[in-house]
Design a protein around this motif. Structure first.
Motif, PDB file in Angstrom:
ATOM      1  N   PHE A  64      15.241 -30.638 -35.145  1.00 51.91           N
ATOM      2  CA  PHE A  64      14.255 -30.721 -34.067  1.00 51.91           C
ATOM      3  C   PHE A  64      13.020 -29.895 -34.457  1.00 51.91           C
ATOM      4  CE2 PHE A  64      16.526 -32.083 -29.882  1.00 51.91           C
ATOM      5  CZ  PHE A  64      17.064 -33.182 -30.521  1.00 51.91           C
TER       6      PHE A  64
ATOM      7  N   THR B 278      15.205 -24.263 -23.625  1.00 53.68           N
ATOM      8  CA  THR B 278      14.752 -24.891 -24.876  1.00 53.68           C
ATOM      9  C   THR B 278      15.353 -24.136 -26.064  1.00 53.68           C
ATOM     10  OG1 THR B 278      12.759 -23.508 -24.910  1.00 53.68           O
ATOM     11  CG2 THR B 278      12.520 -25.728 -23.966  1.00 53.68           C
TER      12      THR B 278
ATOM     13  N   PRO C 139      14.537 -23.224 -30.223  1.00 57.44           N
ATOM     14  CA  PRO C 139      15.538 -22.239 -30.638  1.00 57.44           C
ATOM     15  C   PRO C 139      15.503 -20.963 -29.779  1.00 57.44           C
ATOM     16  CG  PRO C 139      13.597 -22.027 -32.003  1.00 57.44           C
ATOM     17  CD  PRO C 139      13.315 -23.155 -31.062  1.00 57.44           C
TER      18      PRO C 139
HETATM   19  N1  LIG Z   1       7.585 -23.236 -26.717  1.00 63.59           N
HETATM   20  C1  LIG Z   1       8.928 -23.406 -27.200  1.00 63.59           C
HETATM   21  C2  LIG Z   1       9.273 -24.878 -27.126  1.00 63.59           C
HETATM   22  C3  LIG Z   1      10.714 -25.139 -27.485  1.00 63.59           C
HETATM   23  C4  LIG Z   1      11.088 -26.612 -27.272  1.00 63.59           C
HETATM   24  O1  LIG Z   1      10.423 -27.348 -26.532  1.00 63.59           O
HETATM   25  N2  LIG Z   1      12.186 -26.987 -27.930  1.00 63.59           N
HETATM   26  C5  LIG Z   1      12.668 -28.354 -27.790  1.00 63.59           C
HETATM   27  C6  LIG Z   1      13.323 -28.787 -29.088  1.00 63.59           C
HETATM   28  S1  LIG Z   1      12.132 -28.954 -30.377  1.00 63.59           S
HETATM   29  C7  LIG Z   1      13.709 -28.404 -26.685  1.00 63.59           C
HETATM   30  O2  LIG Z   1      14.569 -27.555 -26.641  1.00 63.59           O
HETATM   31  N3  LIG Z   1      13.613 -29.402 -25.801  1.00 63.59           N
HETATM   32  C8  LIG Z   1      14.554 -29.579 -24.751  1.00 63.59           C
HETATM   33  C9  LIG Z   1      13.936 -30.124 -23.505  1.00 63.59           C
HETATM   34  O3  LIG Z   1      12.714 -30.246 -23.440  1.00 63.59           O
HETATM   35  O4  LIG Z   1      14.705 -30.444 -22.589  1.00 63.59           O
HETATM   36  C10 LIG Z   1       9.061 -22.839 -28.614  1.00 63.59           C
HETATM   37  O5  LIG Z   1       8.018 -22.594 -29.238  1.00 63.59           O
HETATM   38  O6  LIG Z   1      10.159 -22.580 -29.104  1.00 63.59           O
END
Ligand SMILES: N[C@@H](CCC(=O)N[C@@H](CS)C(=O)NCC(=O)O)C(=O)O
Length: 204
Positions: A9, A53, A55
């Motif tokens: 991801f 979210t 990591p």
């Molecule tokens: N701002 C966060 C964003 C993290 C994020 O959006 N991760 C995605 C995977 S790349 C996620 O967990 N998405 C799950 C969701 O939106 O339900 C970061 O920089 O780590």
């Protein structure tokens, strides 16, 4: 130290590349969170990161750190090797600026397109117009970065940095959702090929 993530991801990729650049992948225990099955929205994970979210980094004293920019900054300070966040005040500020632009302008914009204008991930709310607007914003930013890269080797200047890692992950997300890098963005495409060929990036 532990990292809760989902290999491949976009945001987990930022962290894994930073670790690989520091030759430190072996220092971390990776714990798979099944995002596709909704595990990141269960109470046990929300207790680690209320934003739900991946990591998330867990330190030995039980501190949880989310946000990939924060986790990569920790990695940069904690492990020896190449500096990803710069040294002088000016260099650090320029890297910060470009990482932020790559994150909000490309990676997060493509995320908004994915969540709002495609099937996304079991979404409870979608606004297709917003998603499509963010897709266009991401494409505009690709042109902006293409222009920047016409005069420099890396996003923040002469040195590879975390800003390159963040944009690279954003473009990988673009591939996943089938947003093409405009073919006329030759500098961006060349830069991407050079980042892709770095041993640390290729190892992820
Ligand atoms: N701002 C966060 C964003 C993290 C994020 O959006 N991760 C995605 C995977 S790349 C996620 O967990 N998405 C799950 C969701 O939106 O339900 C970061 O920089 O780590």
């Amino acid at each position: 130290m532990k990292i809760y993530d989902y290999k491949g991801f976009p945001n987990p990729t930022r962290v894994r590349i930073a670790l690989a650049e520091k030759n430190a992948l072996q220092a971390v225990e990776f714990i798979h969170i099944d995002v596709l099955a909704g595990e990141h929205r269960e109470p046990a994970f929300i207790a680690k990161n209320p934003s739900a979210t991946v990591p998330v980094l867990e330190l030995a004293d039980g501190t949880f750190i989310s946000e990939s920019s924060a986790i990569t900054e920790f990695i940069d300070q904690h492990f020896d090797g190449i500096s990803l966040f710069g040294t002088s005040a000016q260099e650090r500020a320029v890297i910060h600026m470009l990482q932020k632009q790559a994150e909000s302008g490309v990676l997060d914009a493509i995320g908004a397109y994915f969540h709002h204008a495609t099937e996304g991930l079991m979404e409870s709310y979608q606004n297709k117009d917003w998603g499509l607007k963010q897709k266009q914003n991401a494409i505009n930013k690709m042109h902006y970065f293409n222009q920047l890269l016409s005069t420099r080797k890396y996003l923040a200047g002469n040195n590879y940095s975390v800003a390159d890692i963040t944009l690279f992950a954003g473009l990988a997300f673009a591939d996943f959702v089938k947003i093409e890098i405009p073919p006329e963005c030759k500098h961006l495409l060349d830069w991407r090929a050079s980042i892709e060929s770095r041993p640390a990036v290729a190892s992820i």
